[in-house]
Motif scaffolding. Structure first.
Motif, PDB file in Angstrom:
ATOM      1  N   SER A  15     -21.270  59.093 -25.255  1.00 30.50           N
ATOM      2  CA  SER A  15     -22.248  60.149 -25.543  1.00 30.50           C
ATOM      3  C   SER A  15     -22.710  60.756 -24.223  1.00 30.50           C
ATOM      4  O   SER A  15     -22.564  60.171 -23.149  1.00 30.50           O
ATOM      5  CB  SER A  15     -23.435  59.581 -26.307  1.00 30.50           C
ATOM      6  OG  SER A  15     -24.208  58.744 -25.466  1.00 30.50           O
ATOM      7  N   TYR A  16     -23.318  61.951 -24.321  1.00 32.29           N
ATOM      8  CA  TYR A  16     -23.853  62.589 -23.119  1.00 32.29           C
ATOM      9  C   TYR A  16     -24.926  61.713 -22.485  1.00 32.29           C
ATOM     10  O   TYR A  16     -25.021  61.618 -21.264  1.00 32.29           O
ATOM     11  CB  TYR A  16     -24.446  63.956 -23.441  1.00 32.29           C
ATOM     12  CG  TYR A  16     -23.452  64.967 -23.971  1.00 32.29           C
ATOM     13  CD1 TYR A  16     -22.096  64.876 -23.687  1.00 32.29           C
ATOM     14  CD2 TYR A  16     -23.874  66.031 -24.749  1.00 32.29           C
ATOM     15  CE1 TYR A  16     -21.192  65.799 -24.161  1.00 32.29           C
ATOM     16  CE2 TYR A  16     -22.972  66.971 -25.227  1.00 32.29           C
ATOM     17  CZ  TYR A  16     -21.635  66.850 -24.929  1.00 32.29           C
ATOM     18  OH  TYR A  16     -20.740  67.766 -25.397  1.00 32.29           O
ATOM     19  N   ALA A  17     -25.730  61.063 -23.306  1.00 30.51           N
ATOM     20  CA  ALA A  17     -26.799  60.205 -22.794  1.00 30.51           C
ATOM     21  C   ALA A  17     -26.218  59.006 -22.052  1.00 30.51           C
ATOM     22  O   ALA A  17     -26.754  58.596 -21.017  1.00 30.51           O
ATOM     23  CB  ALA A  17     -27.702  59.742 -23.926  1.00 30.51           C
ATOM     24  N   ASP A  18     -25.123  58.450 -22.575  1.00 28.52           N
ATOM     25  CA  ASP A  18     -24.502  57.312 -21.903  1.00 28.52           C
ATOM     26  C   ASP A  18     -23.941  57.716 -20.535  1.00 28.52           C
ATOM     27  O   ASP A  18     -24.062  56.980 -19.556  1.00 28.52           O
ATOM     28  CB  ASP A  18     -23.385  56.711 -22.772  1.00 28.52           C
ATOM     29  CG  ASP A  18     -23.913  55.989 -23.988  1.00 28.52           C
ATOM     30  OD1 ASP A  18     -25.097  55.589 -23.996  1.00 28.52           O
ATOM     31  OD2 ASP A  18     -23.142  55.828 -24.962  1.00 28.52           O
ATOM     32  N   TYR A  21     -26.849  58.244 -18.219  1.00 27.24           N
ATOM     33  CA  TYR A  21     -27.375  56.931 -17.826  1.00 27.24           C
ATOM     34  C   TYR A  21     -26.554  56.358 -16.667  1.00 27.24           C
ATOM     35  O   TYR A  21     -27.104  55.895 -15.668  1.00 27.24           O
ATOM     36  CB  TYR A  21     -27.346  55.988 -19.033  1.00 27.24           C
ATOM     37  CG  TYR A  21     -27.745  54.579 -18.706  1.00 27.24           C
ATOM     38  CD1 TYR A  21     -29.080  54.205 -18.655  1.00 27.24           C
ATOM     39  CD2 TYR A  21     -26.781  53.597 -18.446  1.00 27.24           C
ATOM     40  CE1 TYR A  21     -29.449  52.898 -18.345  1.00 27.24           C
ATOM     41  CE2 TYR A  21     -27.141  52.303 -18.137  1.00 27.24           C
ATOM     42  CZ  TYR A  21     -28.474  51.960 -18.095  1.00 27.24           C
ATOM     43  OH  TYR A  21     -28.839  50.668 -17.779  1.00 27.24           O
ATOM     44  N   THR A  33     -33.163  68.117 -15.562  1.00 25.66           N
ATOM     45  CA  THR A  33     -32.300  68.244 -16.742  1.00 25.66           C
ATOM     46  C   THR A  33     -31.073  69.116 -16.449  1.00 25.66           C
ATOM     47  O   THR A  33     -29.944  68.690 -16.736  1.00 25.66           O
ATOM     48  CB  THR A  33     -33.094  68.814 -17.937  1.00 25.66           C
ATOM     49  OG1 THR A  33     -34.230  67.988 -18.177  1.00 25.66           O
ATOM     50  CG2 THR A  33     -32.239  68.864 -19.182  1.00 25.66           C
ATOM     51  N   PHE A  58     -29.340  68.182 -25.324  1.00 24.55           N
ATOM     52  CA  PHE A  58     -29.270  67.141 -24.300  1.00 24.55           C
ATOM     53  C   PHE A  58     -30.671  66.693 -23.896  1.00 24.55           C
ATOM     54  O   PHE A  58     -30.963  65.497 -23.815  1.00 24.55           O
ATOM     55  CB  PHE A  58     -28.497  67.658 -23.079  1.00 24.55           C
ATOM     56  CG  PHE A  58     -28.404  66.676 -21.946  1.00 24.55           C
ATOM     57  CD1 PHE A  58     -27.617  65.539 -22.052  1.00 24.55           C
ATOM     58  CD2 PHE A  58     -29.089  66.893 -20.766  1.00 24.55           C
ATOM     59  CE1 PHE A  58     -27.532  64.628 -21.003  1.00 24.55           C
ATOM     60  CE2 PHE A  58     -29.014  65.992 -19.711  1.00 24.55           C
ATOM     61  CZ  PHE A  58     -28.229  64.866 -19.833  1.00 24.55           C
ATOM     62  N   THR A  61     -32.186  64.621 -26.605  1.00 26.30           N
ATOM     63  CA  THR A  61     -31.582  63.287 -26.598  1.00 26.30           C
ATOM     64  C   THR A  61     -32.208  62.405 -25.530  1.00 26.30           C
ATOM     65  O   THR A  61     -32.520  61.233 -25.787  1.00 26.30           O
ATOM     66  CB  THR A  61     -30.058  63.392 -26.368  1.00 26.30           C
ATOM     67  OG1 THR A  61     -29.497  64.185 -27.410  1.00 26.30           O
ATOM     68  CG2 THR A  61     -29.408  62.021 -26.357  1.00 26.30           C
ATOM     69  N   LEU A  62     -32.416  62.959 -24.347  1.00 28.52           N
ATOM     70  CA  LEU A  62     -33.016  62.168 -23.264  1.00 28.52           C
ATOM     71  C   LEU A  62     -34.460  61.780 -23.587  1.00 28.52           C
ATOM     72  O   LEU A  62     -34.896  60.681 -23.255  1.00 28.52           O
ATOM     73  CB  LEU A  62     -32.961  62.926 -21.940  1.00 28.52           C
ATOM     74  CG  LEU A  62     -31.578  63.171 -21.343  1.00 28.52           C
ATOM     75  CD1 LEU A  62     -31.708  63.886 -19.991  1.00 28.52           C
ATOM     76  CD2 LEU A  62     -30.777  61.902 -21.190  1.00 28.52           C
ATOM     77  N   ASP A  65     -34.319  58.890 -26.113  1.00 28.53           N
ATOM     78  CA  ASP A  65     -33.611  57.688 -25.664  1.00 28.53           C
ATOM     79  C   ASP A  65     -34.559  56.867 -24.788  1.00 28.53           C
ATOM     80  O   ASP A  65     -35.059  57.349 -23.775  1.00 28.53           O
ATOM     81  CB  ASP A  65     -32.364  58.085 -24.878  1.00 28.53           C
ATOM     82  CG  ASP A  65     -31.424  56.924 -24.627  1.00 28.53           C
ATOM     83  OD1 ASP A  65     -31.902  55.814 -24.311  1.00 28.53           O
ATOM     84  OD2 ASP A  65     -30.199  57.128 -24.739  1.00 28.53           O
ATOM     85  N   PHE A  68     -34.511  56.363 -20.675  1.00 28.43           N
ATOM     86  CA  PHE A  68     -34.865  57.391 -19.702  1.00 28.43           C
ATOM     87  C   PHE A  68     -36.366  57.604 -19.655  1.00 28.43           C
ATOM     88  O   PHE A  68     -37.074  57.364 -20.620  1.00 28.43           O
ATOM     89  CB  PHE A  68     -34.189  58.720 -20.071  1.00 28.43           C
ATOM     90  CG  PHE A  68     -32.688  58.639 -20.077  1.00 28.43           C
ATOM     91  CD1 PHE A  68     -31.963  58.815 -18.915  1.00 28.43           C
ATOM     92  CD2 PHE A  68     -32.004  58.380 -21.249  1.00 28.43           C
ATOM     93  CE1 PHE A  68     -30.579  58.725 -18.919  1.00 28.43           C
ATOM     94  CE2 PHE A  68     -30.625  58.292 -21.270  1.00 28.43           C
ATOM     95  CZ  PHE A  68     -29.903  58.466 -20.100  1.00 28.43           C
ATOM     96  N   TRP A  76     -35.582  63.335 -14.299  1.00 32.30           N
ATOM     97  CA  TRP A  76     -35.270  62.161 -15.113  1.00 32.30           C
ATOM     98  C   TRP A  76     -34.908  60.983 -14.230  1.00 32.30           C
ATOM     99  O   TRP A  76     -34.286  61.131 -13.185  1.00 32.30           O
ATOM    100  CB  TRP A  76     -34.084  62.465 -16.038  1.00 32.30           C
ATOM    101  CG  TRP A  76     -34.429  63.440 -17.099  1.00 32.30           C
ATOM    102  CD1 TRP A  76     -34.139  64.775 -17.109  1.00 32.30           C
ATOM    103  CD2 TRP A  76     -35.150  63.178 -18.292  1.00 32.30           C
ATOM    104  NE1 TRP A  76     -34.635  65.348 -18.243  1.00 32.30           N
ATOM    105  CE2 TRP A  76     -35.255  64.391 -18.993  1.00 32.30           C
ATOM    106  CE3 TRP A  76     -35.729  62.042 -18.849  1.00 32.30           C
ATOM    107  CZ2 TRP A  76     -35.907  64.493 -20.211  1.00 32.30           C
ATOM    108  CZ3 TRP A  76     -36.370  62.138 -20.061  1.00 32.30           C
ATOM    109  CH2 TRP A  76     -36.469  63.356 -20.735  1.00 32.30           C
TER     110      TRP A  76
END
Length: 143
Positions: A15-18, A21, A33, A58, A61-62, A65, A68, A76
């Motif tokens: 995922s974009y978040a992964d 991270y 961002t 995005f 999502t951050l 999550d 973050f 971030w």
């Protein structure tokens, strides 16, 4: 895992978040961002037009999550790099303790007749249910 060295096929499974991270973890520095998402899109070979369409998702999502944290400077970082300190204002603490104090209990005299378990005092009143009836849909329409 170093996401910068991963092949595109493996990156597309994340995922974009992964990916974000892993980038923050590798670089150990905070990012805004747009900067962070531009890096993610660069790794995934996403063009700029598509990037601008997806940056809002995005950001959302951050924010949802728990890995973050958004800092005061709008950058971030990972929560694991920050400790949380509870700041207690003495004035707030005094108000809180005043609100949580138990009220004084009032003593009440109980007469012998009102003792719990006295069947005469606590009748179930089954007679109230004897007037109830079950109606069919046709009977309801007739009324």
């Amino acid at each position: 895992m170093n996401v910068r060295q991963m092949p595109l096929e493996e990156l597309e499974l994340l995922s974009y978040a992964d990916i974000a991270y892993e980038l923050l973890k590798l670089d150990k520095k905070t990012k805004t961002t747009p900067v962070l998402f531009k890096e993610v899109c660069s790794l995934l070979e996403i063009n700029e037009d598509a990037m601008f369409e997806m940056i809002g998702d995005f950001y959302t999502t951050l924010t949802t999550d728990k890995r973050f944290i958004l800092l005061d400077n709008a950058e971030w970082d990972l929560k694991e790099f920050h400790s949380v300190a509870k700041i207690v204002d003495e004035e707030d603490e005094e108000e809180e303790s005043a609100d949580t104090e138990e009220p004084e209990k009032e003593e009440v005299e109980i007469e012998d007749e009102a003792v719990i378990g006295n069947e005469e005092e606590y009748d179930d009143d089954d007679d109230d249910l004897s007037d109830l009836a079950i109606l069919t849909e046709e009977e309801l329409e007739e009324e």
